[in-house]
Design a protein around this motif. Structure first.
Motif, PDB file in Angstrom:
ATOM      1  N   SER A   1       9.818 -59.244  22.754  1.00  0.00           N
ATOM      2  CA  SER A   1      10.877 -58.445  23.665  1.00  0.00           C
ATOM      3  C   SER A   1      12.244 -59.442  24.125  1.00  0.00           C
ATOM      4  O   SER A   1      13.202 -58.898  24.114  1.00  0.00           O
ATOM      5  N   LEU A   2      11.833 -60.735  24.512  1.00  0.00           N
ATOM      6  CA  LEU A   2      13.004 -61.590  24.973  1.00  0.00           C
ATOM      7  C   LEU A   2      13.979 -61.674  24.005  1.00  0.00           C
ATOM      8  O   LEU A   2      15.163 -61.738  24.051  1.00  0.00           O
ATOM      9  N   VAL A   3      13.383 -62.072  22.579  1.00  0.00           N
ATOM     10  CA  VAL A   3      14.058 -62.248  21.377  1.00  0.00           C
ATOM     11  C   VAL A   3      14.701 -61.062  21.170  1.00  0.00           C
ATOM     12  O   VAL A   3      16.009 -60.972  20.559  1.00  0.00           O
ATOM     13  N   GLY A   4      14.124 -60.013  20.830  1.00  0.00           N
ATOM     14  CA  GLY A   4      14.534 -58.828  20.972  1.00  0.00           C
ATOM     15  C   GLY A   4      15.965 -58.219  21.363  1.00  0.00           C
ATOM     16  O   GLY A   4      16.797 -57.853  20.978  1.00  0.00           O
ATOM     17  N   VAL A   5      15.413 -58.151  22.618  1.00  0.00           N
ATOM     18  CA  VAL A   5      16.674 -57.764  23.683  1.00  0.00           C
ATOM     19  C   VAL A   5      17.798 -58.692  23.557  1.00  0.00           C
ATOM     20  O   VAL A   5      19.035 -58.260  23.728  1.00  0.00           O
TER      21      VAL A   5
ATOM     22  N   HIS B   1      14.288 -70.624  31.257  1.00  0.00           N
ATOM     23  CA  HIS B   1      12.805 -70.822  31.156  1.00  0.00           C
ATOM     24  C   HIS B   1      11.854 -69.386  31.701  1.00  0.00           C
ATOM     25  O   HIS B   1      11.813 -69.317  32.986  1.00  0.00           O
ATOM     26  N   VAL B   2      11.539 -68.618  31.030  1.00  0.00           N
ATOM     27  CA  VAL B   2      10.806 -67.565  31.179  1.00  0.00           C
ATOM     28  C   VAL B   2       9.355 -68.003  31.255  1.00  0.00           C
ATOM     29  O   VAL B   2       8.867 -68.068  30.175  1.00  0.00           O
TER      30      VAL B   2
ATOM     31  N   LYS C   1      10.633 -65.887  36.402  1.00  0.00           N
ATOM     32  CA  LYS C   1       8.814 -66.144  36.232  1.00  0.00           C
ATOM     33  C   LYS C   1       8.701 -64.497  36.275  1.00  0.00           C
ATOM     34  O   LYS C   1       9.170 -63.575  36.700  1.00  0.00           O
ATOM     35  N   ILE C   2       7.618 -64.194  35.468  1.00  0.00           N
ATOM     36  CA  ILE C   2       7.321 -62.952  35.165  1.00  0.00           C
ATOM     37  C   ILE C   2       5.612 -62.682  35.138  1.00  0.00           C
ATOM     38  O   ILE C   2       4.880 -63.982  35.118  1.00  0.00           O
ATOM     39  N   LYS C   3       5.114 -61.582  35.160  1.00  0.00           N
ATOM     40  CA  LYS C   3       3.520 -61.399  35.098  1.00  0.00           C
ATOM     41  C   LYS C   3       3.131 -60.987  33.708  1.00  0.00           C
ATOM     42  O   LYS C   3       3.946 -60.612  32.823  1.00  0.00           O
TER      43      LYS C   3
ATOM     44  N   ALA D   1      15.627 -57.386  32.188  1.00  0.00           N
ATOM     45  CA  ALA D   1      16.195 -57.776  33.149  1.00  0.00           C
ATOM     46  C   ALA D   1      16.531 -59.353  32.847  1.00  0.00           C
ATOM     47  O   ALA D   1      17.454 -60.002  33.451  1.00  0.00           O
ATOM     48  N   GLN D   2      15.408 -59.948  32.243  1.00  0.00           N
ATOM     49  CA  GLN D   2      15.256 -61.569  32.240  1.00  0.00           C
ATOM     50  C   GLN D   2      16.557 -62.014  31.335  1.00  0.00           C
ATOM     51  O   GLN D   2      17.127 -62.688  31.793  1.00  0.00           O
ATOM     52  N   VAL D   3      16.500 -61.331  30.091  1.00  0.00           N
ATOM     53  CA  VAL D   3      17.717 -61.530  29.394  1.00  0.00           C
ATOM     54  C   VAL D   3      19.066 -61.457  30.031  1.00  0.00           C
ATOM     55  O   VAL D   3      20.090 -62.252  29.989  1.00  0.00           O
TER      56      VAL D   3
END
Length: 401
Positions: A252-256, A188-189, A218-220, A228-230
């Protein structure tokens, strides 16, 4: 399995941006016009002024623009039909750019001048002024925000399932489709603050009910690169990811993930998508295995409500694209209009009169996917969600699955 909805929600966000109101006690609340209708702030004999606090330059810029333009379309249509209660509708807009100081300043500036707010983007910002709204201002606010922490107020009314309920529904979909199963880990991002943390409460509840484990990231809102999250989620071996952030972060999440061979389904809350993303490098990955949960049909749906609104919006803004902000903005404006009409019939266009009128709206919005009930301020107007998938061939870029 069907998951029971979270019964209790987290305590209200302890955000101390609330300043003392400097509004002088000069309201003409309770004055009557020639037809016996009581009036107050934001209402004259010829106009009803509403406020909109939006984001057209920050993290939700594309959605904020379409929400606002859809509401301006509603104002134009309403005035062309004669207005409401013999008065024209006026909409005063301020862009806060998803900046807390600008959001609070915008509310402080407009509050004495308007009847209420037909739009306020940003759960943390709404939460920051909720005490003022409930304690002294008492003007109806329909936020483009879905935090459960906003429930319970007679004046701040969430349209749709709250983030926790929406996230429960999203995870339930993945379970029903057998994309995840008991014993799995899910990522969970989420944005720090009211939005992301309320969505996280939903995933934690769903995980407890279904025997899952949540891996948090957790992100801002200013974090745009999810590399990094991936990497962390991939190392943790998660089987799916929930994203409670903005469109940029979701892309970004899906692309990375796709670029690094991390192939798991990703599902986002209602504001974690914009059709413009399909034209970016992340587009192919979004089309493959990304999903979005929301409490309305998408603007490209062939149903009567979306099809009619799509046609009208295109005619008014031929150079602008379609996204789900169009439906979100238009339905909020229409709901405010329903409350105004009922308040007019009761001969009370004061803030208190409009607040009472909304409590009588119990079957609203079915043309856009589901019915909403506003009779209980402590409950979401619906606990239903539709699950959508990006589709480049559909106006607005989403189709119901």
């Amino acid at each position: 399995m069907k998951l029971r909805v979270l019964g209790a929600v987290c305590a209200a966000l302890a955000l101390t941006l609330v300043g003392c109101s400097q509004k002088a006690d000069t309201s003409d609340e309770g004055a009557k016009d020639k037809s016996g209708v009581k009036t107050g702030e934001g209402v004259t004999g010829s106009a009803i002024t509403l406020g909109a606090l939006t984001d057209m330059t920050g993290v939700y810029a594309s959605l904020g623009r379409s929400v606002t333009q859809a509401q301006q379309l509603w104002v134009k249509q309403t005035n062309a039909a004669g207005g409401i209660c013999g008065r024209r509708i006026a909409l005063t807009v301020r862009d806060h750019g998803y900046d807390p100081q600008k959001a609070i300043a915008g509310y402080t500036e407009l509050e004495p001048k308007v009847l209420g707010f037909v739009q306020f983007i940003g759960s943390p910002f709404v939460a920051a002024v909720e005490q003022r709204i409930d304690g002294q201002d008492k003007g109806l606010v329909l936020p483009q925000a879905w935090s459960a922490n906003l429930l319970g107020s007679k004046y701040v009314r969430v349209i749709g399932a709250t983030y926790d309920v929406e996230t429960v529904n999203a995870i339930d979909y993945l379970l029903a489709e057998k994309r995840i199963a008991e014993g799995d880990r899910i990522g969970h991002v989420y944005f720090e603050g009211d939005y992301g943390e309320n969505a996280l409460a939903g995933s934690e509840y769903a995980a407890k009910e279904a025997g899952l484990t949540v891996v948090e990231q957790k992100i801002k809102p200013t974090d745009n690169d999810m590399t990094a999250q991936v990497a962390a989620l991939k190392q943790a071996g998660v089987k799916a990811v929930v994203v409670s952030a903005g469109p940029r972060q979701a892309a970004s999440l899906v692309g990375v993930a796709a670029a690094t061979g991390f192939r798991v389904p990703v599902i986002g809350n209602n504001s974690a998508f914009a059709p413009q993303l399909l034209k970016t490098q992340a587009g192919p990955a979004l089309l493959k295995d990304y999903y979005v949960a929301a409490s309305t049909l998408p603007i490209g749906d062939p149903g009567t409500g979306p099809a009619k609104l799509s046609k009208e919006y295109r005619a008014e803004y031929p150079k602008d694209g379609l996204d789900n902000g169009v439906i979100a903005g238009y339905t909020a404006a229409t709901l405010y209009g329903e409350a105004l009409k009922k308040a007019c019939a009761a001969k009370d266009l004061t803030r208190a009169g409009v607040d009472r009128a909304l409590l009588t709206v119990t079957d609203f919005g079915s043309d856009f996917g589901m019915s909403h009930d506003f009779s209980d301020p402590a409950a979401p107007s619906t606990r239903e969600s539709v699950i959508m998938k990006p589709d480049a061939e559909v106006p607005g870029g989403l189709k119901v699955v």
